[in-house]
Scaffold this active site. Structure first.
Site, mmCIF file in Angstrom:
data_model
loop_
_atom_site.group_PDB
_atom_site.id
_atom_site.type_symbol
_atom_site.label_atom_id
_atom_site.label_comp_id
_atom_site.label_asym_id
_atom_site.label_seq_id
_atom_site.Cartn_x
_atom_site.Cartn_y
_atom_site.Cartn_z
ATOM 1 N N CYS A 11 0.749 -0.716 -0.584
ATOM 2 C CA CYS A 11 -0.534 -0.149 0.070
ATOM 3 C C CYS A 11 0.703 0.995 0.122
ATOM 4 O O CYS A 11 2.347 1.631 0.390
ATOM 5 C CB CYS A 11 -0.773 -0.231 1.239
ATOM 6 S SG CYS A 11 -0.167 0.156 2.907
ATOM 7 N N CYS A 85 -2.229 1.456 -4.464
ATOM 8 C CA CYS A 85 -1.032 2.956 -4.857
ATOM 9 C C CYS A 85 -1.180 2.692 -5.962
ATOM 10 O O CYS A 85 0.175 2.382 -6.692
ATOM 11 C CB CYS A 85 0.176 1.469 -3.921
ATOM 12 S SG CYS A 85 -0.403 -0.736 -4.940
ATOM 13 N N CYS A 89 3.950 0.290 -7.954
ATOM 14 C CA CYS A 89 3.684 -1.531 -7.678
ATOM 15 C C CYS A 89 4.476 -2.114 -9.742
ATOM 16 O O CYS A 89 3.926 -1.704 -10.216
ATOM 17 C CB CYS A 89 3.324 -2.356 -7.717
ATOM 18 S SG CYS A 89 3.675 -3.999 -6.983
#
Length: 135
Positions: A11, A85, A89
């Site tokens: 996150c 997020c 990533c």
């Protein structure tokens, strides 16, 4: 020696959702799963309301420290669970990704964080069942 899958929870701040998810996974899977968590912009400490909500169910996360997300951790994980997020990533073809839409506990009262905690618990139970029957 049995294979233990690695799960990475990601996150933004690695202070709430991902820490609660890691706590639940440790509770349900213990040493049968390798558990990591990280954030794209880690906070200085774990959210105290998340700590309180998890303590209510007997899971201790106050000793955890938010960690920075690295490309290496993503590449080494079997399952990457993202929680709000977005595109921060790194993506690796063939890796299993799950995106869990969950409210961010930052700045929320304990009632909201309890709902997030319980939502994460249900998702973790399903993940554990799936991982440990296919591992």
């Amino acid at each position: 020696m049995p294979y233990n899958p690695t799960v990475l929870f990601v996150c933004v701040h690695n202070a709430g959702r991902s820490q609660m998810a890691a706590g639940w996974l440790k509770h349900f899977a213990a040493d049968r799963v390798e558990i990591w968590s990280a954030g794209s912009e880690p906070a200085d400490q774990v959210n105290h309301v998340a700590v309180e909500a998890m303590a209510e169910v007997g899971i201790e996360i106050s000793g955890e420290t938010p960690k920075i997300l690295t490309t290496d951790s993503v590449s080494r994980a079997d399952v990457v669970v993202t929680m709000g997020c977005g595109d921060t990533c790194p993506y690796f073809p063939g890796k299993r990704y799950e995106d869990w839409e969950l409210a961010d506990p930052a700045g929320q009262n304990i009632e909201v964080v309890r709902e997030v905690r319980d939502d994460i618990k249900a998702r973790i139970q399903a993940l554990v069942n799936e991982l440990l029957t296919t591992a």
